[in-house]
Design a protein around this motif. Structure first.
Motif, short mmCIF file in Angstrom:
data_model
loop_
_atom_site.label_atom_id
_atom_site.label_comp_id
_atom_site.label_asym_id
_atom_site.label_seq_id
_atom_site.Cartn_x
_atom_site.Cartn_y
_atom_site.Cartn_z
N GLY A 186 51.14 41.51 37.88
CA GLY A 186 50.19 42.18 36.99
C GLY A 186 50.91 43.13 36.04
O GLY A 186 50.60 43.19 34.84
N PHE A 187 51.88 43.86 36.55
CA PHE A 187 52.66 44.76 35.69
C PHE A 187 53.47 43.96 34.66
O PHE A 187 53.58 44.36 33.50
CB PHE A 187 53.61 45.62 36.51
CG PHE A 187 52.93 46.70 37.31
CD1 PHE A 187 51.89 47.46 36.78
CD2 PHE A 187 53.33 46.97 38.60
CE1 PHE A 187 51.28 48.46 37.50
CE2 PHE A 187 52.72 47.97 39.34
CZ PHE A 187 51.69 48.72 38.79
N ILE A 188 54.03 42.85 35.08
CA ILE A 188 54.81 42.00 34.17
C ILE A 188 53.91 41.46 33.06
O ILE A 188 54.26 41.50 31.88
CB ILE A 188 55.51 40.87 34.94
CG1 ILE A 188 56.59 41.45 35.86
CG2 ILE A 188 56.11 39.85 33.98
CD1 ILE A 188 57.13 40.48 36.89
N VAL A 189 52.75 40.95 33.44
CA VAL A 189 51.81 40.39 32.47
C VAL A 189 51.37 41.45 31.45
O VAL A 189 51.24 41.17 30.26
CB VAL A 189 50.57 39.79 33.19
CG1 VAL A 189 49.45 39.48 32.22
CG2 VAL A 189 50.98 38.55 33.97
N HIS A 190 51.18 42.67 31.91
CA HIS A 190 50.76 43.76 31.03
C HIS A 190 51.94 44.48 30.38
O HIS A 190 51.76 45.53 29.76
CB HIS A 190 49.86 44.74 31.78
CG HIS A 190 48.53 44.16 32.10
ND1 HIS A 190 48.29 43.43 33.25
CD2 HIS A 190 47.36 44.17 31.42
CE1 HIS A 190 47.04 43.04 33.25
NE2 HIS A 190 46.45 43.47 32.15
N ASP A 191 53.14 43.93 30.54
CA ASP A 191 54.36 44.45 29.91
C ASP A 191 54.66 45.91 30.28
O ASP A 191 55.06 46.71 29.43
CB ASP A 191 54.26 44.29 28.39
CG ASP A 191 55.62 44.29 27.73
OD1 ASP A 191 56.61 43.91 28.40
OD2 ASP A 191 55.72 44.69 26.55
N VAL A 192 54.45 46.24 31.55
CA VAL A 192 54.77 47.57 32.05
C VAL A 192 56.21 47.53 32.56
O VAL A 192 56.54 46.71 33.42
CB VAL A 192 53.82 47.98 33.20
CG1 VAL A 192 54.21 49.33 33.78
CG2 VAL A 192 52.38 47.99 32.72
N PRO A 193 57.09 48.38 32.02
CA PRO A 193 58.50 48.34 32.45
C PRO A 193 58.65 48.78 33.91
O PRO A 193 57.85 49.58 34.40
CB PRO A 193 59.20 49.32 31.51
CG PRO A 193 58.13 50.22 31.02
CD PRO A 193 56.86 49.43 31.03
N PRO A 194 59.67 48.27 34.61
CA PRO A 194 59.86 48.66 36.02
C PRO A 194 60.24 50.13 36.18
O PRO A 194 59.94 50.74 37.20
CB PRO A 194 60.99 47.75 36.51
CG PRO A 194 61.63 47.22 35.30
CD PRO A 194 60.64 47.27 34.19
N VAL A 195 60.86 50.70 35.16
CA VAL A 195 61.20 52.12 35.16
C VAL A 195 60.74 52.68 33.82
O VAL A 195 61.07 52.11 32.78
CB VAL A 195 62.73 52.34 35.32
CG1 VAL A 195 63.08 53.81 35.22
CG2 VAL A 195 63.22 51.76 36.63
N PRO A 196 59.99 53.77 33.81
CA PRO A 196 59.55 54.34 32.54
C PRO A 196 60.75 54.69 31.66
O PRO A 196 61.78 55.14 32.16
CB PRO A 196 58.80 55.61 32.93
CG PRO A 196 58.50 55.47 34.38
CD PRO A 196 59.52 54.55 34.95
N SER B 106 65.47 43.51 36.07
CA SER B 106 64.05 43.86 36.20
C SER B 106 63.51 43.42 37.56
O SER B 106 62.73 44.14 38.20
CB SER B 106 63.26 43.19 35.08
OG SER B 106 61.90 43.46 35.20
N TRP B 107 63.94 42.24 38.04
CA TRP B 107 63.48 41.74 39.34
C TRP B 107 63.96 42.64 40.47
O TRP B 107 63.23 42.90 41.42
CB TRP B 107 63.94 40.30 39.56
CG TRP B 107 63.21 39.34 38.70
CD1 TRP B 107 63.69 38.70 37.59
CD2 TRP B 107 61.85 38.93 38.84
NE1 TRP B 107 62.71 37.92 37.04
CE2 TRP B 107 61.57 38.04 37.78
CE3 TRP B 107 60.85 39.24 39.74
CZ2 TRP B 107 60.33 37.46 37.60
CZ3 TRP B 107 59.61 38.63 39.57
CH2 TRP B 107 59.36 37.77 38.52
#
Length: 78
Positions: free
Chosen positions: A58-68, A28-29
């Motif tokens: 911010g994306f990590i906190v909101h649980d947005v995946p790095p790739v849809p 993910s990183w």
């Protein structure tokens, strides 16, 4: 994908399969890391890195995946 002759290009389902295989093998990183030009000044790199990681966290906190996981309409039609 860049072949002049369209018949030499991979089919979309093959491209999606390769992309899925490649993206699953990366952390993910790694998927969230910033692409930076080779000749970027230290000041510019620091500024852009700060903005990039602020947004990434911010994306990590909101649980947005790095790739849809699914691209609406594209995967369904293949």
């Amino acid at each position: 994908m860049v072949q002049t002759d369209p018949n030499m290009r991979p089919r979309m389902h093959e491209v999606l399969r390769r992309f899925d295989k490649t993206s699953r093998s990366l952390s993910s990183w790694k998927l969230r890391s910033r692409l930076a030009p080779r000749k970027e000044s230290v000041f510019t790199a620091t500024s852009r890195s700060w903005r990039h990681w602020k947004r990434a966290v911010g994306f990590i906190v909101h649980d947005v995946p790095p790739v849809p996981s699914k691209i609406s309409g594209v995967v369904d039609s293949i």
